[in-house]
Scaffold this active site. Sequence first.
Site, short mmCIF file in Angstrom:
data_model
loop_
_atom_site.label_atom_id
_atom_site.label_comp_id
_atom_site.label_asym_id
_atom_site.label_seq_id
_atom_site.Cartn_x
_atom_site.Cartn_y
_atom_site.Cartn_z
CG ASN A 40 -1.13 0.61 -1.10
OD1 ASN A 40 -0.95 0.77 0.11
ND2 ASN A 40 -0.15 0.28 -1.93
NE ARG A 121 1.30 -3.10 0.21
CZ ARG A 121 2.35 -2.31 0.38
NH1 ARG A 121 2.22 -1.00 0.23
NH2 ARG A 121 3.51 -2.80 0.68
CG HIS A 210 7.95 -6.54 -1.20
ND1 HIS A 210 9.31 -6.39 -1.09
CD2 HIS A 210 7.43 -5.29 -1.21
CE1 HIS A 210 9.62 -5.09 -1.02
NE2 HIS A 210 8.48 -4.42 -1.10
NE ARG A 271 12.59 0.53 3.77
CZ ARG A 271 11.58 -0.15 3.24
NH1 ARG A 271 11.44 -1.44 3.49
NH2 ARG A 271 10.73 0.43 2.44
CD GLU A 413 3.37 -4.92 -5.15
OE1 GLU A 413 3.66 -3.91 -5.82
OE2 GLU A 413 3.82 -5.15 -4.02
#
Length: 428
Positions: A40, A121, A210, A271, A413
């Site tokens: 990742n 990823r 996601h 955010r 993940e």
Amino acid sequence: MSDEQAGGTRGGAGALARSGAGDGAGSGAGGGAPVVLVVNAGSSSVKYELLDPRTGASQAKGLVERIGLSDGVARHTVGGTTHEQVLDVPDHAAALELATRAFQEHGPTLADVDLLAVGHRVVHGGAEFADPTLITPEVLATIDRLVPLAPLHNPGNLAGIAATQEAFPDVPQVAVFDTAFHQGMPEAAATYAVPLSWREEHRVRRYGFHGTSHAYVSRRVAELLGRPLEDVRSIVLHLGNGASAAAIDGGRSVDTSMGMTPLEGLVMGTRPGDLDPGVAGHLGRVAGLSTEEVERALSKESGLLGLTGSADFRGVMARRADGDPAAVLAFEVVVHRLLRYVGAFAAVLGGLDALVFTAGVGENNAELRAAVLERLAGFGVLLDAPANAAADGETLITTAQSRVAGYVIPTAEEWEIARQAAALVARP
Ligand code: ADP
């Protein structure tokens, strides 16, 4: 997900549920089970993990961060021990070299394992990628063409892939996209009501993110319910620093809260989630802010940080417990937004079987889960308060009478990326 939580994922009830998974000997050099290296790569960090795609068992993992700075940090964890060094890491190639050296020095030696694939990823696959994809020069060119859609993420992913290809030239490399799981969303959910030229020339549509986490968790909840995936309607709340909700019908994403970018939807660490698009123009006019300044504030200075001065949910909860009004309000804003999405997605799904909490906040914060579930009591959702308070690993947090099953399911993940990469390169 933090390293600590990743460890916890496999130490919780889920690990027990999975312990029966196959562990047969592989055909590799070392004769052990085949493994996948999951990479990742962000703009300034590379995370990696070597794991068994069938069981999710981790053999080693590491993190090289502060790439491009003189005080980079490289950590490699194997057998419960973390080896750390601080040094100059000029670029992604140097980061990958540090990772391969760490495997050599601390194990497991990569030459001795049956390395099936490297799974990468990749954040944005646009409308082009709906599945895990074997990386070829054409695929790299397409990911590069998608950089305008994810300027902060895809360049780091590409640098990580290039460095990994150089480090492991003979191992198949697979891209697993954060957006892929949502590419089957109905057009009605993916389409913004904006001019045709925006949609056609500038690819303005909802992509969602996601996806690896939503795919894993929605599959896992069907297993826990003991029902075929096709029959289960679930809402997954992935609540980490970034946060998104997904409505999943029979294993297919039918709506999700993030849109063209990861800014839309839920309130996140930095955010804002949903925001009237008129705010950007307003700030340009009254405050003279440039597009870049507005964008930076919406990516890095909003959400919990904008509301409380802290982007970390744990910190906000501690201040809320002390009665800090900003933290009290922030919690209510977070809960309110979650309820809006749960209500909307339940309607989109036409009914709901399971509501699942995952990722750093979702897995660890019982108060937030309770606040959401308690306010759904009018819909027959019945919180099991003791189970929720004690939840550790995979846990049912609603009572047997509840119309909707509430669950905590730690996300995985890396395991999902490994699983998808291994499935793609499956040996005959
Ligand atoms: P990401 O992978 O998006 O960076 P994570 O899934 O690791 O994020 O989640 C990070 C968030 O989880 C942070 O806001 C952190 O405060 C929160 N978190 C982690 N552990 C706990 C906890 N025990 N209680 C409350 N929040 C927690």
